[in-house]
Design a protein around this motif. Structure first.
Motif, short mmCIF file in Angstrom:
data_model
loop_
_atom_site.label_atom_id
_atom_site.label_comp_id
_atom_site.label_asym_id
_atom_site.label_seq_id
_atom_site.Cartn_x
_atom_site.Cartn_y
_atom_site.Cartn_z
N LYS A 522 73.96 54.77 -39.30
CA LYS A 522 72.66 55.44 -39.42
C LYS A 522 71.68 54.55 -40.19
O LYS A 522 70.49 54.46 -39.83
N THR A 524 71.41 51.42 -40.16
CA THR A 524 70.86 50.35 -39.32
C THR A 524 69.73 50.86 -38.43
O THR A 524 68.98 50.06 -37.87
N ARG A 525 69.63 52.18 -38.26
CA ARG A 525 68.60 52.76 -37.40
C ARG A 525 67.41 53.31 -38.19
O ARG A 525 66.44 53.79 -37.60
#
Length: 528
Positions: A522, A524-525
């Motif tokens: 999560k 990384t997003r």
């Protein structure tokens, strides 16, 4: 493709025959919702149920007539039986209920097997023919379009073809539009069934339909064979729901008719709604979608073997029988111990990672995946963990949002029988060392709660991330308490879902690995 209009009927009986599946119990509101989905999909006829025999079906037709169901593509059908032996049709209460339903189309079921007429109805064939003729004519005179379901037709035709055919003739004499040949026991095979359909059409010249049960796993094949033999009316249920082994699956049947036979049996672009409608109906029925269902299943276009992936990289059509998008589905490449370089390269492409230009990283990733899979890891259902592995190999993984120092989980079993788990985590986040303790109804729940307690003040997005599913599997290579445990964690932020995996001899550590991957993925997003 050929535009067929009313010359070809796609007839859905999910709400009547499909509702006979074990475990399905639609409310009237459910039935209205399913009818709207099917109408939007573009079927020509929706059989709503048996008014007068089933209270919920009577209410369904009443609410539909009151304006709660507005159909754009389909016509609503009421299902019922012919008059009873020795009863005048105008005096038969169930026949009157069909008229009172206000459905513009009525499908009557009638015995076409002499044995059923004599043993089940306890009458003779002459009276059975009169029952069919009288009831069809009465409904036609009432302004209804009538179809006849010739129950047990194929078995009856094999036993006494004259009785079976005269049943059809009686319906047509009364004014029926279509006579539907029913494989009620589901015991037919495609070649024999097609021969019978062709024989009936040749002898009678009638418009013939087909209704197949799936007791030999041939309902879809039998339906298509009947069409190729001349049938122009197919009866199906969404996802093949139905009694015993089920019915012919609507989505497989129309998928075959459109993509294989070139018959334009649905409104333009409706076929692309197949997957969405299939899953929506499954949700209403409270049945998990069949992942291996033809055309619409999640695995219908999933490729696991490295050989397949190599060919797909060159041209996806080499290993897909149609474009998955034609039925609203997607192609997936599964990464397992069978994966080769092409599989990982294609998977990386899905994640936006270019492994083709980094052969050394690709080689290392293939080796690592095979090693991990040999140790019990499984990435085919855990794309998020695989994405992190690939990003790590190409050095595209950002600094993890936190770093573990240690964790501890204790279980307190009180004298009164109460069991409470308590977890303490020590992590480094945003340049700080944080210690947090929390309780839970199990060690994994407590660990998750403690981790969230430690991180939430520093990671504001964490409040929107929730664990939506948790699966544990004890791997079978080892036994007892020494066995290796694989944990799959499914997480969601309300907009998307992702799955991570952890494997260890200790279930808490396996869970920790999966939980950490879920949060790192999560992170990384999250946009800075």
């Amino acid at each position: 493709m050929t535009t067929l209009g009313d010359s070809f009927h796609v007839y859905d009986t999910t709400l009547r025959d499909g509702a006979q599946r074990e475990g399905i119990s639609y409310s009237v509101t459910d039935k209205l919702a399913v009818a709207r989905l099917l109408d939007g999909f573009g079927v020509g006829f929706i059989e709503g149920g048996w008014p007068g025999a089933m209270p919920k079906d009577t209410e369904f037709f009443a609410r539909a007539a009151a304006g709660e169901l507005t159909l754009k593509n389909a016509r609503l059908v009421a299902f019922g039986s012919t008059r009873k032996p020795g009863v005048r049709v105008q005096d038969d209460k169930q026949v009157r209920a069909l008229v009172e339903s206000q459905a513009p189309v009525v499908t009557l079921v009638a015995k076409s097997d002499r044995r059923h007429v004599e043993l089940a109805l306890r009458t003779d064939v002459a009276e059975n023919f009169a029952m069919v003729r009288d009831t069809v004519k009465f409904l036609v005179d009432e302004g209804r379009r009538v179809f006849l379901d010739a129950e047990h037709f194929f078995d009856g035709f094999a036993f006494d073809p004259d009785t079976a055919l005269r049943t059809l003739e009686s319906a047509v004499e009364g004014g029926a539009d279509v006579v539907v040949l029913c494989d009620t026991n589901g015991g037919q095979l495609p070649l024999g069934l097609a021969e019978t359909v062709a024989d009936v059409i040749a002898r009678t010249g009638f418009r013939v339909g087909i209704h197949c049960q799936d007791d030999t796993s041939c309902a879809v094949a039998n339906t298509i064979a009947a069409v190729q033999a001349g049938a122009t009316h197919v009866q199906c249920t969404a996802n093949g729901y139905g009694e015993r082994a089920g019915n012919a699956d609507l989505f497989a049947v129309v998928g075959n008719l459109v993509t294989k036979l070139g018959l334009d049996v649905l409104p333009h672009d409706s076929l692309a709604e197949s997957t969405r409608v299939s899953h929506a109906v499954a949700e209403i029925a409270n049945i998990a979608p069949d992942t291996h269902q033809a055309y619409v299943g999640a695995s219908a276009f999933a490729h696991k073997a490295g050989l397949h992936a190599s060919a797909i990289k060159v041209d996806p059509e080499l290993y897909n029988h149609i474009d998955p998008g034609a039925v609203g589905n997607d192609m997936r490449v599964l990464v397992t111990e069978m994966a080769g370089r092409a599989s990982l390269e294609l998977k990386g492409r899905e994640f936006g990672i270019d492994l083709a230009r980094r052969p050394e990283a690709l080689t290392n990733a293939v080796r690592k995946v095979k090693e991990l899979e040999a140790g019990g890891w499984s990435f085919e259902a855990a794309d998020a963990s695989l994405e992190l592995l690939l990003k790590n190999e190409v050095s595209e993984l950002d600094t993890p949002p936190f770093r573990l120092e240690s964790y501890r989980v204790v279980l307190d079993h009180a004298v009164d029988g109460a069991i409470v788990s308590e977890a303490t985590v020590k992590v480094h986040v945003a340049g700080e060392r944080v210690i947090a303790t929390a309780e839970g109804n199990g060690p994994v729940h407590a660990l998750d709660a403690a981790l969230r307690k430690a991180l939430l003040p520093h990671l504001s997005w964490l409040d929107g991330v929730h664990l939506s599913d948790y699966k544990v599997r004890i791997l079978t290579d080892q036994h007892g308490t020494d066995a290796v445990t694989r944990v799959l964690v499914e997480s969601t932020d309300g907009e998307r879902e992702w799955t991570t995996v952890g494997v260890h001899g200790n279930i808490v550590e396996a869970s920790w690995l999966a939980l950490c991957d879920a949060l790192v993925h999560k992170a990384t997003r999250v946009r800075p």
